[in-house]
Design an enzyme around this catalytic site. Structure first.
Site, short mmCIF file in Angstrom:
data_model
loop_
_atom_site.label_atom_id
_atom_site.label_comp_id
_atom_site.label_asym_id
_atom_site.label_seq_id
_atom_site.Cartn_x
_atom_site.Cartn_y
_atom_site.Cartn_z
N GLU A 11 37.36 -32.55 -39.92
CA GLU A 11 37.98 -33.87 -39.95
C GLU A 11 37.66 -34.71 -38.72
O GLU A 11 37.38 -35.91 -38.84
CB GLU A 11 39.50 -33.64 -40.06
N TRP B 33 41.93 -49.72 -44.87
CA TRP B 33 41.14 -48.51 -45.13
C TRP B 33 40.47 -48.78 -46.47
O TRP B 33 41.12 -48.82 -47.51
CB TRP B 33 42.06 -47.30 -45.21
N ARG C 273 47.03 -46.23 -40.42
CA ARG C 273 46.92 -46.29 -41.89
C ARG C 273 45.56 -46.83 -42.32
O ARG C 273 45.26 -46.89 -43.52
CB ARG C 273 48.02 -47.18 -42.46
N LYS D 286 45.70 -41.97 -42.05
CA LYS D 286 46.81 -41.04 -41.83
C LYS D 286 47.62 -40.81 -43.10
O LYS D 286 48.01 -39.70 -43.41
CB LYS D 286 47.70 -41.62 -40.72
N CYS E 223 46.11 -48.53 -46.46
CA CYS E 223 46.18 -49.75 -45.66
C CYS E 223 47.60 -49.91 -45.14
O CYS E 223 48.53 -49.31 -45.66
CB CYS E 223 45.81 -50.96 -46.49
N LYS F 95 40.61 -29.02 -39.47
CA LYS F 95 40.67 -29.86 -38.26
C LYS F 95 39.27 -30.13 -37.73
O LYS F 95 38.95 -31.25 -37.34
CB LYS F 95 41.49 -29.17 -37.15
N GLU G 70 43.22 -23.99 -41.94
CA GLU G 70 43.71 -25.14 -41.19
C GLU G 70 42.79 -25.44 -40.00
O GLU G 70 42.47 -26.60 -39.72
CB GLU G 70 45.16 -24.87 -40.73
N HIS H 107 30.88 -11.07 -49.48
CA HIS H 107 30.61 -11.42 -50.89
C HIS H 107 29.83 -12.73 -51.02
O HIS H 107 29.87 -13.36 -52.06
CB HIS H 107 31.92 -11.49 -51.67
N ASN I 230 48.41 -53.37 -49.99
CA ASN I 230 48.12 -51.95 -49.85
C ASN I 230 48.22 -51.35 -51.24
O ASN I 230 49.21 -51.60 -51.94
CB ASN I 230 49.13 -51.29 -48.91
N GLY I 231 47.23 -50.58 -51.64
CA GLY I 231 47.28 -49.96 -52.96
C GLY I 231 45.95 -50.11 -53.68
O GLY I 231 44.95 -50.50 -53.08
O1 M6R Z 1 51.60 -37.09 -44.88
P1 M6R Z 1 51.14 -35.82 -45.54
O2 M6R Z 1 51.57 -34.60 -44.84
O3 M6R Z 1 51.55 -35.78 -47.00
O4 M6R Z 1 49.56 -35.87 -45.50
C1 M6R Z 1 48.81 -34.90 -46.20
C2 M6R Z 1 47.36 -34.89 -45.76
O5 M6R Z 1 46.75 -36.11 -46.06
C3 M6R Z 1 47.21 -34.59 -44.28
O6 M6R Z 1 47.82 -33.40 -43.91
C4 M6R Z 1 45.71 -34.50 -43.90
O7 M6R Z 1 45.14 -33.39 -44.51
C5 M6R Z 1 45.57 -34.45 -42.38
N1 M6R Z 1 44.83 -35.59 -41.93
C6 M6R Z 1 44.87 -33.22 -41.89
O8 M6R Z 1 44.81 -33.18 -40.50
#
Ligand code: M6R
Length: 587
Positions: A468, A71, A27, A582, A2, A465, A461, A484, A95-96
């Site tokens: 996500e 969030w 956030r 984020k 949040c 993406k 990676e 395998h 937040n938390g």
């Molecule tokens: O702020 P950070 O780099 O520590 O965040 C880590 C992950 O939460 C972040 O890279 C997440 O996997 C991304 N949304 C991927 O695109």
């Protein structure tokens, strides 16, 4: 996860809060709310399910106010669960995560407290109201002492219309001043353009805005000495291109971001690392999500040169047991990811040397570290990490090069780091082919991303993406693993992205492509080599050529674009993927 903000301003308090919330939205964006307090001590509250736009409307009256973007962790996204939460004379944003939520709820319920929401946050405002006997600060401090878990809170009290009391433990909080206003906020980028000066609160500290002044205190109310406000840096760069989404804009900024990283990388930033670089028994590295992928590339590079190097997702780092005589490189765009901070704290407590690689200078990770390298990629707002990944890799290549040099193994590819921004721009040349690929694959229900060696990292990676933001099941695999088990899913039309940036592995990649094609799967080949691009495949995506160890920083770019195009073609907003935020500040 949040975002919280508090503001005291004689003029335009509501507008300043609203504007900060629009910049904090990354956030969390499942609900938003603002409460202001009039000079006479009356609350005005607007809170709703949905993004910040859902609470747009006539300004709320008052010079002091608090705001929140949510969030959801406890309780579904709804108007009632949206913050601020009110109880008696108090309004609160949080937040938390309150880990002793169930015990506190049972205790307070037994004492007759009634709750409107399902959130853990509402418990805190009830604790404050019960602890209040005229001393606002003491009531917040007493409530915080009852919380197990993490929090950053900002609280208003109807008896003190010129005061905001805030506290943090385990969640970020920064104080700011500028433009006739005083602020507290979860994040520095949300204050860019508003506050001219900022000062982060340390773990366990309280921030109090009172009668136009701002101060830092310990839980017992004694002032914290030596806090210094610094000028805000890192205001958003003007966008290089007209982009419809933040993610597109941030991909377009990759070359400029790499140039920013390159310009700032100084040997001097690593002066404290000389001894661990030379002598560390093991190099260990942690990160989460995309940052974890950067650590995989980093450790793979070091291990290929004979340096004992291991990485883990930060949430699984316990078995690394990093300690005395070892170097831990913690990688995080935000510098606030709870899992990464926990792994870094544990390693440091055991005596490891901690090097932080982060985009946010005043972040908790940077403050914790023995040394820090900054990405200087500019603010990254889209939830999907893009330019920060390329810049993390560049920083880590620099660290690897310096570390190897200090162990008597200088690398020729270090000279080529300077060419990465221009090469990244050349990678944009692949975008029209990538768009054709996205058009062909937009209806897929699943896909594989394959590669060998460091290309297996790029494959992971790329798959992350796509999952996500395009909501397509995607798995990133070492290409050799295909036979395998995973090959069982490959049938007519099944999409397989195959990354091949190592000349020595072209024949092995050809074998993987043939295995897929023999089952009717559709291969898209990503390579800089003509011989790889000659492998029979449905799509060929040409990458710019760089020394092979540096290729992950370039090969990621068309995959970022592919995920973004797939999301857009499937009607999803790539900037706000469902269920995600984020900055993940809970473990
Ligand atoms: O702020 P950070 O780099 O520590 O965040 C880590 C992950 O939460 C972040 O890279 C997440 O996997 C991304 N949304 C991927 O695109």
């Amino acid at each position: 996860m949040c975002g919280i903000v508090g503001c005291f301003a004689q003029k335009g308090c509501y507008e300043k809060l609203y504007s900060a919330l629009t910049r904090l939205e990354y956030r969390g964006y499942d609900s938003a709310g603002i409460a202001t307090l009039s000079e006479g001590g009356a609350f005005s509250v607007r809170k709703k399910r949905g993004g910040v736009a859902a609470i747009a409307g006539a300004p709320l009256i008052g010079c002091a106010g608090i705001g929140h973007t949510r969030w959801a962790t406890h309780g579904v996204p709804s108007d009632v669960n949206a913050h601020p939460h009110l109880c008696g004379k108090f309004a609160l944003v949080h937040n938390g995560v309150v880990e002793n939520d169930a015990a506190l709820r049972a205790e307070l319920s037994a004492q007759g407290e009634r709750f409107l929401s399902q959130t853990d946050s509402e418990l805190i405002v009830h604790l404050i109201a019960r602890a209040y006997a005229g001393d606002f600060f003491a009531a917040v401090s007493a409530a915080c002492a009852r919380i197990e878990g993490s929090y950053a809170v900002a609280v208003l009290c109807a008896d003190h219309p010129d005061t905001i009391v805030c506290a943090r433990r385990g969640c970020p909080l920064v104080a700011g001043a500028g433009g006739g206003a005083l602020y507290v906020c979860s994040d520095i980028p949300a204050l860019c353009g508003s506050a001219a000066y900022i000062c982060p609160a340390e773990e366990g500290e309280f921030v109090v805005i009172r009668a136009g002044e701002i101060g830092f205190f310990r839980a017992d109310g004694t002032p914290v000495p030596g806090k210094v406000f610094a000028r805000v840096r890192g205001a958003a760069r003007p966008r290089a291109v007209v982009a419809k989404t933040r993610m597109e804009a941030e991909i377009a900024e990759v070359p400029a971001a790499l140039a920013g990283t390159l310009a700032s990388l100084q040997e001097a930033d690593l002066s404290a690392c000389r001894a661990p670089f030379r002598a560390a028994r093991r190099v260990l590295s942690v990160g989460c999500g995309t940052a974890y992928h950067a650590t995989l590339a980093f450790c793979g590079l070091l291990a290929s040169q004979g340096v004992p190097a291991l990485c883990r997702p930060a949430s699984e780092a316990a078995d690394l047991a990093a300690g005395e005589g070892e170097l831990l490189v913690a990688v995080s765009q935000s510098g606030e990811t709870a899992d990464t901070l926990a792994a870094a704290r544990a390693a440091r407590a055991r005596g490891a040397f901690l090097l932080a690689v982060t985009n946010v200078e005043q972040s908790s990770l940077a403050a914790l570290a023995d040394a820090a390298l900054f990405l200087r990629a500019g603010p990254e707002v889209a939830v999907a990490a893009t330019k920060s990944y390329n810049c993390q890799l560049l920083c880590l290549y620099f660290v690897a090069a310096r570390l190897l040099a200090s162990r008597g193994a200088p690398q020729v590819w270090e000279q080529s780091l300077a060419a990465l921004p221009a090469l990244a721009r050349r990678a944009f040349g692949s975008f029209s082919a990538v768009e054709q690929l996205a058009a062909a694959w937009q209806g897929a229900r699943g896909m594989y991303f394959l590669g060998r060696g460091q290309d297996a990292v790029t494959a992971r990676e790329g798959a992350l993406k796509v999952k996500e933001i395009a909501y397509i099941f995607a798995e990133g695999l070492p290409a050799g693993e295909l036979k395998h088990g995973p090959l069982a899913l490959v049938e007519k039309g099944f999409p397989v992205a195959l990354v091949c940036t190592a000349r020595a592995l072209v024949r092995k990649c050809a074998a993987a492509a043939a295995e897929v094609a023999a089952r009717g799967g559709q291969v898209a080949l990503f390579s800089q080599y003509a011989e790889a691009l000659a492998i029979p495949a449905a799509f060929h995506i040409r990458l710019p050529a760089a020394p092979e160890p540096l290729m992950p920083a370039l090969a990621a770019i068309p995959l970022q674009h592919l995920a973004c195009r797939l999301a857009l073609l499937r009607g999803h907003d790539p900037d706000r993927p469902r269920n995600l935020a984020k900055s993940v500040t809970v473990e």
